[in-house]
Design an enzyme around this catalytic site. Structure first.
Site, PDB file in Angstrom:
ATOM      1  N   ARG A 151      61.560  43.568  98.061  1.00  0.00           N
ATOM      2  CA  ARG A 151      62.301  43.799  96.983  1.00  0.00           C
ATOM      3  C   ARG A 151      61.662  43.570  95.470  1.00  0.00           C
ATOM      4  O   ARG A 151      61.971  42.720  95.021  1.00  0.00           O
ATOM      5  CB  ARG A 151      63.673  43.277  97.233  1.00  0.00           C
ATOM      6  CG  ARG A 151      64.357  43.710  98.390  1.00  0.00           C
ATOM      7  CD  ARG A 151      65.705  43.473  98.412  1.00  0.00           C
ATOM      8  NE  ARG A 151      66.483  44.025  97.245  1.00  0.00           N
ATOM      9  CZ  ARG A 151      67.708  43.995  97.042  1.00  0.00           C
ATOM     10  NH1 ARG A 151      68.521  42.998  97.781  1.00  0.00           N
ATOM     11  NH2 ARG A 151      68.588  44.471  95.858  1.00  0.00           N
ATOM     12  N   CYS A 204      62.598  27.161 107.644  1.00  0.00           N
ATOM     13  CA  CYS A 204      63.122  28.286 108.184  1.00  0.00           C
ATOM     14  C   CYS A 204      64.974  27.839 108.332  1.00  0.00           C
ATOM     15  O   CYS A 204      65.866  29.006 108.249  1.00  0.00           O
ATOM     16  CB  CYS A 204      63.094  28.870 109.615  1.00  0.00           C
ATOM     17  SG  CYS A 204      60.941  29.250 109.245  1.00  0.00           S
ATOM     18  N   GLY A 241      47.714  36.244 102.080  1.00  0.00           N
ATOM     19  CA  GLY A 241      47.348  34.842 102.333  1.00  0.00           C
ATOM     20  C   GLY A 241      47.784  33.857 101.426  1.00  0.00           C
ATOM     21  O   GLY A 241      48.005  32.745 102.176  1.00  0.00           O
ATOM     22  N   CYS A 301      55.905  39.057 115.172  1.00  0.00           N
ATOM     23  CA  CYS A 301      56.017  38.380 114.192  1.00  0.00           C
ATOM     24  C   CYS A 301      57.098  38.930 113.245  1.00  0.00           C
ATOM     25  O   CYS A 301      57.028  40.041 112.947  1.00  0.00           O
ATOM     26  CB  CYS A 301      54.775  37.835 113.332  1.00  0.00           C
ATOM     27  SG  CYS A 301      53.189  37.634 114.857  1.00  0.00           S
TER      28      CYS A 301
END
Lengths: 301, 301
Positions: free
Chosen positions: B17, B87, B123, B210
């Site tokens: 976004r 998380c 990265g 992932c």
């Protein structure tokens, strides 16, 4: 809600502690606090850690889990939560711990705060600290924290006739007190002239108007007041706690010479405690800059 | 302690976004949640925000104050607290909000989570995310998050004969569900072959094993259960909540094929709720990698 008391405290020496890591310092403070409360790890129900700068100063987030781990509490699967609110991070860790005990979710809870700031260059440190201000509306345009407080100081001087000598007296007093505190970062008396002669950082703030970059940690152990006497001869009852917010960017504030968040948080704490400002014997307030202590004392009534 | 219910929810679209900022997204989710609960800002007593990555992804800390500000709540001086637990940051914001209501300190409380991750290179993002692992003992030696979960997957495959096709089925199922969710990041069916053919990230994990880097925000409004019917026809009662820690570094864990923190947090939540795993009809678990969902389901019983 349940009343909450402090049953143990621990605090490391503050300073440029290049010999120890963040996890070493929190373990040191935690072990002192647990020892002071004469409890064991098995009795700890939860851990709250205040830390602002781990992500940018040592490239480490997830500080709650890190601390539980290095304190040996992760083997007991003790829940550990990091809270971050810039300079107020440690204070908010204490508040979350109070909520956890008051709610009945937990009995014995540790609240701790830790920062490891001296392993980076002063430019990197200033930029990391600027992440506590409004990055989009202030920092990207070059405003550092000393600059923001300098603007508050300038308006305070203009509106109330406050002098730099008066601000310098805050540094004189605090450095004097530090001489009697073995864990303080600096042990040196300073005079008003010393503050005035120290290099300008952001007019009117000189180096000795500014708090240093520092490493250190502190921890307290909380328990329900009804259980506190089991652990401590003289538990400290927390009789009031307040928290409030204000706009992040200075330019949106109602007034630059008053921190409305302090005013409202203070009122909430006094209301809960059922006391008035004049009944307070000792106050320890945030003094990131000398003008900050003056504002805090005024704002708390 | 008081029982707590959800009286309003809001959630933005997730994805890259680039047109909106972190503060835009949280305002969007917050406005939806407040609208859903049919309350006004004046009724909000406190705000808890989960955010891991502000410091490193957008160089902004002090996210609690930022959110109060952009949500218009700082003019009301509503207390706002950021919690960070990698998380689990959003989940812990909800838990802190539950504590605040359960304790009686607050009545109407917002819990929100927000991340803005796509404005940096992959990265930089991988390095920022690695700040959630043990920097000193894992990341500095090159272990990224996919590598850490790949180790768990490898041992799971070796010990239990788990196949990569079985892991891939997690991605197949979740992408299928996403096709029916208008705010999901991707709307595409994938097959086991698609997952197997996608580039290897860390053997045995392929790209489609992932989770993507994403921007988005979500918010819920909480109230004491006894007040919830005033705001919502079908309030959602929170019947159990658990939290637990484990060692941060994988090499210190008891077992790499079980997340002990999940086991203990699950037990605590089930105990509070007074139900057993077999009574659960729908589970939404963390699926940062396909093996993570498998571990979570096993660990929750």
């Amino acid at each position: 809600m349940r009343s909450v008391s402090i049953i143990g405290v621990g605090c490391t020496k503050f300073g440029e502690r290049w010999d120890v890591s963040l996890r070493d310092m929190i373990a040191e403070a935690g072990v002192m606090a647990i020892g002071d409360a004469e409890i064991t790890g098995e009795q700890i129900d939860a851990l709250f850690v205040g830390n602002m700068s781990g992500g940018r100063f040592i490239e480490q987030e997830h500080i709650g889990a890190l601390i539980a781990d290095c304190a040996g509490l992760s083997r007991l699967h003790v829940p550990s939560t990091r809270v971050e609110a810039a300079c107020a991070s440690g204070g908010l860790a204490l508040r979350q711990a109070v909520l956890a005990v008051a709610s009945g979710y937990n009995d014995i809870v540790i609240a701790a705060g830790v920062e490891k700031m001296t392993d980076v260059s002063s430019g990197t440190a200033a930029d990391a600290l600027a992440a506590a201000a409004d990055r989009e509306w202030e920092c990207f345009f070059g405003a550092t924290f000393p600059a923001l407080y300098a603007m508050m100081a300038k308006l305070h001087m203009r509106r109330y006739g406050t002098t730099h000598d008066q601000m310098a007296q805050v540094a004189v007093k605090n450095h004097h007190h530090a001489c009697f505190n073995p864990i303080a970062q600096y042990h040196m008396e300073v005079s008003i002239e010393d503050v005035n002669r120290s290099p300008l950082v952001a007019d009117p703030l000189h180096v000795l108007d500014c708090s240093p970059i520092s490493d250190g940690a502190a921890a307290v152990v909380l328990a329900p007041t009804e259980m506190a006497r089991r652990f401590a001869d003289t538990p400290i009852k927390i009789i009031g706690s307040g928290q409030a917010s204000d706009t992040l960017a200075l330019h949106d504030r109602r007034d630059l010479t008053t921190l409305d968040a302090t005013v409202h948080a203070g009122r909430a704490a006094f209301a809960q405690a059922g006391i008035e400002p004049r009944q307070v014997d000792v106050a320890e307030v945030h003094d990131c800059f000398t003008i900050a202590e003056i504002l805090a004392i005024e704002d708390l009534g």
